[in-house]
Design an enzyme around this catalytic site. Structure first.
Site, PDB file in Angstrom:
ATOM      1  N   GLU A 191       0.818  -1.208   0.000  1.00 12.12           N
ATOM      2  CA  GLU A 191       0.000   0.000   0.000  1.00 12.12           C
ATOM      3  C   GLU A 191       0.854   1.261   0.000  1.00 12.12           C
ATOM      4  O   GLU A 191       0.386   2.331   0.384  1.00 12.12           O
ATOM      5  CB  GLU A 191      -0.951   0.023   1.201  1.00 12.12           C
ATOM      6  N   ASP A 397      -1.672  -1.059  -9.382  1.00  6.86           N
ATOM      7  CA  ASP A 397      -2.041  -2.446  -9.127  1.00  6.86           C
ATOM      8  C   ASP A 397      -2.309  -3.125 -10.462  1.00  6.86           C
ATOM      9  O   ASP A 397      -3.124  -2.646 -11.257  1.00  6.86           O
ATOM     10  CB  ASP A 397      -3.314  -2.520  -8.270  1.00  6.86           C
ATOM     11  N   TRP A 450      -0.583   5.282   0.074  1.00  9.75           N
ATOM     12  CA  TRP A 450      -1.401   5.800  -1.024  1.00  9.75           C
ATOM     13  C   TRP A 450      -2.889   5.564  -0.724  1.00  9.75           C
ATOM     14  O   TRP A 450      -3.724   5.547  -1.602  1.00  9.75           O
ATOM     15  CB  TRP A 450      -0.971   5.240  -2.376  1.00  9.75           C
ATOM     16  N   ASP A 513      -5.213  -6.870   3.570  1.00  9.19           N
ATOM     17  CA  ASP A 513      -6.520  -6.989   2.915  1.00  9.19           C
ATOM     18  C   ASP A 513      -7.665  -6.954   3.913  1.00  9.19           C
ATOM     19  O   ASP A 513      -8.744  -6.430   3.599  1.00  9.19           O
ATOM     20  CB  ASP A 513      -6.581  -8.298   2.125  1.00  9.19           C
ATOM     21  N   GLN A 522     -16.321  -3.533   1.146  1.00  8.35           N
ATOM     22  CA  GLN A 522     -16.455  -4.399  -0.027  1.00  8.35           C
ATOM     23  C   GLN A 522     -16.762  -5.845   0.363  1.00  8.35           C
ATOM     24  O   GLN A 522     -17.490  -6.538  -0.342  1.00  8.35           O
ATOM     25  CB  GLN A 522     -15.177  -4.339  -0.862  1.00  8.35           C
TER      26      GLN A 522
END
Length: 581
Positions: A191, A397, A450, A513, A522
């Site tokens: 990340e 990504d 980020w 994650d 999500q």
């Protein structure tokens, strides 16, 4: 190297560990979708360009936990089953649309049949069911520079225990070397998360993002950032330096200051228009067009370029939100295939128009032109003010290309092809650039990522603080268990196996994650469940290990270990004694 500047494309690939952890909508099909929509297509693009001698080197990071899954026979067999199901679903759609005379839908369904059959053919014939072997072949042929990352993609700035950071990075490097056969020149800090040296005398660290009763400083204190008023945390560059790794990458604001570019968008929306001039002027006097030594170390840092980053990631003007591209969020009710286009980012799913592949590819051509010209202009502009050619680093990504953005692999193909006709720009890996234009200055990096707000909020906030507290306790429990079991760690008995599995479960708990999915919503319930499963297995294994070490258990519970070893079967070659020393 004689160009005015150099383009460093960095593609980072990562999928959390999904083996035996659900199928769909959350679980193994995350990996299968990425293989079908991103990994195979991107490998094909790079191999085709390499054979035509149309690129130099692209930088690709593959997370070690992803490597383990790509090398797993169980997961590879599941992938072929997945492709067969996709082909069957598309063929069923062909017949359904033919029966209703929906000829435009039928042609799109036929294209899906061709697509998935092409992926299967490439996977079996071109890559011999070995995508890691494909990446290694591209590496050995000079087409890619492969870099490593933390073993399970742990968010390192918030890891409380030094031993855990070392384990994540060492297992990551060794797994990389096992599968790709080379020591990595660079590392992707998960990340883009960076933590500078921290001591209790420092002012409140940046990135402490808890609110309400969970005060900002309090959250980081509970994460082990301070200890009895002494300096307890080294900057992450020191761990990287100990591994003999040359460079890493941070977000632009960590070097330049100013406003963070912000979280990469997992759900691209927005029309493609020319962005306004960058409003976040540099406030540090540093630039992302040049690498720097991280202050107090020999490690080099590159910064992400703002303008090219926005052009792909921005929800307002990023390319993938163009109305001509395939809509990710709308699926056919029967097959689950996607037949519609974005249309407009404000258009409801019930108003999406039919996808037109020819129209989409025309936009790929136009927008790849725009991107190549933007890179050229930015590098030429820097060259006009510098005696040293600049490096424009564009990290993304890799799953964004193909999975989220269906046309992404073809956009990459066009960009890399067109770069060859721009003499002002060379396409190189970061280490190649460093060999000719090493840094001449050092930089004091800001604590950064980020993620949202450019700090740690995406991973540490009111909804995830419990997770970090559980991790802290598990890390402390491992350290105490190591002392009780130390005499058994060098042998081949059950204690060593049990403690090895404890380390695996802890590293799986540390995956970035889980807090990410909780924060974004999500797959929050799935992420909480996965974290809790690994936590429960960790404590089960460590309790048995301590009991066996004390002579209170004769190993009769070893069947529990064998069951967990089959499920969480990664990193089998790790050196336990070295990790826990």
């Amino acid at each position: 190297m004689t160009a005015k500047g150099y383009f460093c494309l960095v593609l980072h690939s990562h999928i959390p560990y999904t083996k035996n952890a659900g199928k769909w909508p959350f679980g193994e099909e995350w990996l299968y979708e990425a293989m079908a929509e991103t990994y195979v297509p991107v490998l094909d693009v790079l191999a085709d360009l390499s054979r035509r001698a149309l690129i130099t080197t692209v930088c690709i990071g593959i997370s070690p936990v992803l490597m383990e899954q790509l090398a797993d026979p169980y997961m590879n067999g599941g992938f072929e089953d997945y492709l067969d199901r996709r082909i069957a679903a598309a063929k069923k759609d062909v017949a359904r649309f033919a029966a209703t005379c929906d000829h435009k839908f039928r042609r799109l369904a036929e294209a899906y049949v061709d697509y998935y059959e092409g992926v299967r053919d490439s996977y079996v014939r071109r890559w011999s069911r070995d995508l890691l072997g494909g990446f290694r072949w591209l590496q050995d042929s000079g087409c890619i520079e492969a870099i490593t990352t933390a073993a399970t993609h742990a968010y390192l700035p918030l890891i409380s225990d030094e031993r855990s950071i070392k384990m994540q990075l060492l297992v990551g490097r060794e797994t990389h070397e096992t599968y790709l056969g080379r020591h990595p020149a660079g590392i992707w800090l998960p990340e883009c998360g960076y933590r500078p040296p921290v001591s209790a005398e420092d002012s409140r660290p940046e990135g402490s993002d808890l609110t309400g009763s969970e005060s900002a400083g309090g959250g980081l204190e509970r994460s082990g950032r301070y200890d009895n008023g002494t300096a307890v945390k080294r900057g992450l560059e020191k761990y990287v330096e100990e591994l003999g790794i040359q460079y890493f990458i941070v977000d632009s604001h960590a070097i330049e200051g100013g406003t963070p570019l912000g979280m990469y968008s997992a759900q691209p929306v927005g029309a493609c228009t020319q962005p306004e001039a960058d409003q976040s002027a540099r406030i540090t006097g540093k630039t992302t067009f040049r690498p720097y030594f991280v202050e107090g170390s020999g490690v080099v840092v590159f910064g992400r370029d703002r303008r090219t980053g926005s052009q792909v990631w921005s929800s307002e003007w990023g390319y993938p939100g163009d109305g001509s591209y395939r809509e990710f969020h709308k699926r056919d009710d029967e097959s689950g295939l996607r037949y519609w286009r974005v249309t407009n980012r404000l258009t409801g799913l019930d108003q999406k128009e039919l996808y037109n592949p020819e129209q989409a590819m025309a936009r790929v051509d136009e927008q790849s032109d725009h991107f190549v010209n933007l890179v050229r202009d930015l590098l030429s502009g820097f060259a006009a003010t510098s005696d040293v050619p600049g490096a424009l680093v564009a990290p993304y990504d890799i799953e964004f290309f193909g999975h989220w953005w269906h046309e992404g692999p073809q956009w990459l193909r066009h960009v890399l092809e067109k770069m060859q006709s721009v003499p002002e720009v060379g396409v190189v890996a970061p280490s190649t650039y460093l060999a000719s234009f090493p840094p001449t200055e050092s930089v004091r990096l800001r604590e950064s990522s980020w993620g949202i707000g450019g700090k740690h909020y995406t991973w540490m906030n009111d909804s995830t603080v419990w997770l970090w507290e559980d991790l802290n306790r598990a890390e402390e429990r491992l350290n105490s268990a190591v002392e009780r079991c130390r005499g058994f760690l060098a042998g081949e008995g059950p204690v060593r196996r049990l403690m090895s599995q404890c380390v695996r479960e802890l590293m799986l708990m540390q995956s970035s994650d889980w807090p990410f999915l909780i924060t974004t919503g999500q797959a929050a319930a799935y992420a909480r469940s996965r974290f809790n499963e690994h936590r429960d297995r960790f404590y089960r294994m460590i309790s048995i290990a301590e009991a066996v070490a004390k002579g209170e258990d004769d190993g009769g519970n070893i069947s529990d270990l064998e069951w967990i070893e089959r499920i969480d079967s990664l990193f089998r070659g790790m050196n336990l004694s070295r990790l826990l020393c």
